[in-house]
Design a protein around this motif. Structure first.
Motif, PDB file in Angstrom:
ATOM      1  N   GLY A 119       0.814  -1.214   0.000  1.00  0.00           N
ATOM      2  CA  GLY A 119       0.000   0.000   0.000  1.00  0.00           C
ATOM      3  C   GLY A 119       0.845   1.260   0.000  1.00  0.00           C
ATOM      4  O   GLY A 119       0.524   2.245  -0.678  1.00  0.00           O
ATOM      5  N   ASN A 122       3.185   1.137  -3.612  1.00  0.00           N
ATOM      6  CA  ASN A 122       2.430   1.150  -4.869  1.00  0.00           C
ATOM      7  C   ASN A 122       1.380   2.247  -4.957  1.00  0.00           C
ATOM      8  O   ASN A 122       0.984   2.626  -6.061  1.00  0.00           O
ATOM      9  CB  ASN A 122       1.732  -0.197  -5.084  1.00  0.00           C
ATOM     10  N   TYR A 123       0.910   2.708  -3.810  1.00  0.00           N
ATOM     11  CA  TYR A 123      -0.155   3.714  -3.842  1.00  0.00           C
ATOM     12  C   TYR A 123       0.161   4.989  -3.070  1.00  0.00           C
ATOM     13  O   TYR A 123       0.228   6.076  -3.642  1.00  0.00           O
ATOM     14  CB  TYR A 123      -1.472   3.128  -3.334  1.00  0.00           C
ATOM     15  N   SER A 127       1.469   8.482  -4.941  1.00  0.00           N
ATOM     16  CA  SER A 127       0.398   9.483  -5.006  1.00  0.00           C
ATOM     17  C   SER A 127       0.826  10.770  -4.306  1.00  0.00           C
ATOM     18  O   SER A 127       0.578  11.882  -4.801  1.00  0.00           O
ATOM     19  CB  SER A 127      -0.877   8.929  -4.361  1.00  0.00           C
ATOM     20  N   GLY A 149       1.027   2.064 -13.107  1.00  0.00           N
ATOM     21  CA  GLY A 149       0.157   1.149 -12.395  1.00  0.00           C
ATOM     22  C   GLY A 149       0.261  -0.255 -12.942  1.00  0.00           C
ATOM     23  O   GLY A 149       1.353  -0.777 -13.167  1.00  0.00           O
ATOM     24  N   ALA A 153      -5.068  -3.624 -11.740  1.00  0.00           N
ATOM     25  CA  ALA A 153      -5.994  -2.674 -11.115  1.00  0.00           C
ATOM     26  C   ALA A 153      -7.424  -2.871 -11.600  1.00  0.00           C
ATOM     27  O   ALA A 153      -8.368  -2.439 -10.932  1.00  0.00           O
ATOM     28  CB  ALA A 153      -5.549  -1.244 -11.413  1.00  0.00           C
ATOM     29  N   SER A 166      -3.818  -1.976  -4.342  1.00  0.00           N
ATOM     30  CA  SER A 166      -2.955  -0.789  -4.342  1.00  0.00           C
ATOM     31  C   SER A 166      -2.891  -0.153  -5.724  1.00  0.00           C
ATOM     32  O   SER A 166      -2.875   1.075  -5.861  1.00  0.00           O
ATOM     33  CB  SER A 166      -1.552  -1.154  -3.851  1.00  0.00           C
ATOM     34  N   LYS A 167      -2.856  -0.982  -6.765  1.00  0.00           N
ATOM     35  CA  LYS A 167      -2.825  -0.446  -8.124  1.00  0.00           C
ATOM     36  C   LYS A 167      -4.171   0.150  -8.523  1.00  0.00           C
ATOM     37  O   LYS A 167      -4.218   1.115  -9.296  1.00  0.00           O
ATOM     38  CB  LYS A 167      -2.404  -1.540  -9.101  1.00  0.00           C
ATOM     39  N   GLY A 169      -6.130   1.709  -6.414  1.00  0.00           N
ATOM     40  CA  GLY A 169      -6.113   3.017  -5.777  1.00  0.00           C
ATOM     41  C   GLY A 169      -5.302   4.029  -6.575  1.00  0.00           C
ATOM     42  O   GLY A 169      -5.716   5.188  -6.744  1.00  0.00           O
ATOM     43  N   LEU A 170      -4.146   3.592  -7.089  1.00  0.00           N
ATOM     44  CA  LEU A 170      -3.307   4.473  -7.892  1.00  0.00           C
ATOM     45  C   LEU A 170      -4.029   4.889  -9.166  1.00  0.00           C
ATOM     46  O   LEU A 170      -3.940   6.047  -9.599  1.00  0.00           O
ATOM     47  CB  LEU A 170      -1.991   3.772  -8.228  1.00  0.00           C
ATOM     48  N   LYS A 171      -4.731   3.962  -9.778  1.00  0.00           N
ATOM     49  CA  LYS A 171      -5.485   4.261 -10.997  1.00  0.00           C
ATOM     50  C   LYS A 171      -6.510   5.365 -10.740  1.00  0.00           C
ATOM     51  O   LYS A 171      -6.594   6.334 -11.499  1.00  0.00           O
ATOM     52  CB  LYS A 171      -6.172   2.998 -11.505  1.00  0.00           C
ATOM     53  N   PHE A 173      -6.568   7.551  -8.325  1.00  0.00           N
ATOM     54  CA  PHE A 173      -5.891   8.805  -8.001  1.00  0.00           C
ATOM     55  C   PHE A 173      -5.400   9.490  -9.271  1.00  0.00           C
ATOM     56  O   PHE A 173      -5.565  10.709  -9.439  1.00  0.00           O
ATOM     57  CB  PHE A 173      -4.710   8.536  -7.068  1.00  0.00           C
TER      58      PHE A 173
END
Length: 280
Positions: A119, A122-123, A127, A149, A153, A166-167, A169-171, A173
């Motif tokens: 987390g 990766n995120y 971010s 990412g 995801a 985690s990916k 979440g990154l997507k 964001f």
């Protein structure tokens, strides 16, 4: 005045920051942008490996600086980004570092420590770094942020909940950041690769469809930046699968995903490239 690749409006060399630069996609991106005349700030966990990549890049004549940093320390990453940007304003921030892991066949869930680690790396940290980059770039009215990412995801993967979560979440964001920054002259590109032949993906035991090389992945990322793409998925077939995923009913998707199986080689049995490349 014509602005050449790797130059600012005043004709001076532009600066790119690349995390995860000591191996995998990050190292190939460093070499690619060095060939194109960019100055580079290379981040990674392994200082020796970073210096080896930096030596390759310096052959093309640009200024190359390295920073050894563990992205689990998000506060240190934010402070370091601001310090580097104050010294040499960053025109392109490529946040390529990532960490992969999954539960073993004998485990019901992933270890709590693993979930936290993924987390952060990766995120949360990329971010936060993207937010720090956005602050500076909006003030200058220019710049581009790349968040790397994964196609993971798009799916709920029962044996890799921390990674896919985690990916995901990154997507989300990256998509939100793109909308916020578009009116201010700052580009944001989300990259969602499938399997890429890096040390991280070599840990995965099993079928790895449409495996791509790290240099090929780097070229596709650079092309997406040049075209100011908001989102790039590669290989292309994963874009089609993503559309199929949207229309397939959840009960059927759940049935399929719950039957997926995969394994991995323990971390200690491969090189320390874990955080320095990307895979599905």
């Amino acid at each position: 005045m014509e602005v050449r690749p790797g130059q600012n409006m005043n004709g001076t060399p532009a600066w790119a920051l690349i995390t995860g630069a000591s191996g995998g996609i990050g190292a190939e991106l460093a070499r690619l942008y060095a060939r194109r005349g960019w100055n580079l700030l290379l981040w990674g966990r392994d200082e020796g490996r970073l210096e080896a990549v930096a030596r390759d890049c310096r052959r093309y004549g640009g200024d190359v600086r390295i920073r050894a940093l563990d992205l689990q320390d998000g506060h240190a990453a934010i402070a370091s980004y601001r310090e580097d940007d104050a010294r040499t304003p960053i025109d392109l921030a490529i946040l390529a570092a990532g960490l992969g892991d999954m539960k073993t066949a004998d485990d019901v869930t992933e270890k709590a420590e693993t979930v936290l680690e993924l987390g952060l790396v990766n995120y949360a940290t990329p971010s936060a770094m993207a937010a720090a980059a956005a602050e500076a770039m909006v003030r200058r009215g220019r710049g581009h942020i790349v968040l790397v990412g994964s196609v993971a995801a798009f799916h709920a993967i029962p044996f890799a909940a921390a990674y896919s979560g985690s990916k995901a979440g990154l997507k989300r964001f990256a998509e939100s950041l793109h909308m916020a920054l578009s009116p201010h002259g700052v580009g944001v590109t989300l990259v969602s690769p499938g399997f890429v032949d890096t040390a991280m993906s070599r840990r995965v035991v099993g079928f790895k469809p449409f495996l791509q090389t790290a240099p090929s992945a780097a070229r596709q990322i650079a092309r997406a930046v040049e075209r100011n793409r908001a989102h790039v998925v590669f290989p292309f077939l994963f874009s089609i699968l993503r559309l199929v995923d949207v229309i397939v009913p959840w009960p059927f998707k759940r049935w399929i995903l719950s039957r997926l199986k995969a394994g991995q080689v323990p971390r200690g049995e491969v090189s320390q490239d874990e955080q320095d490349g990307q895979k599905k």
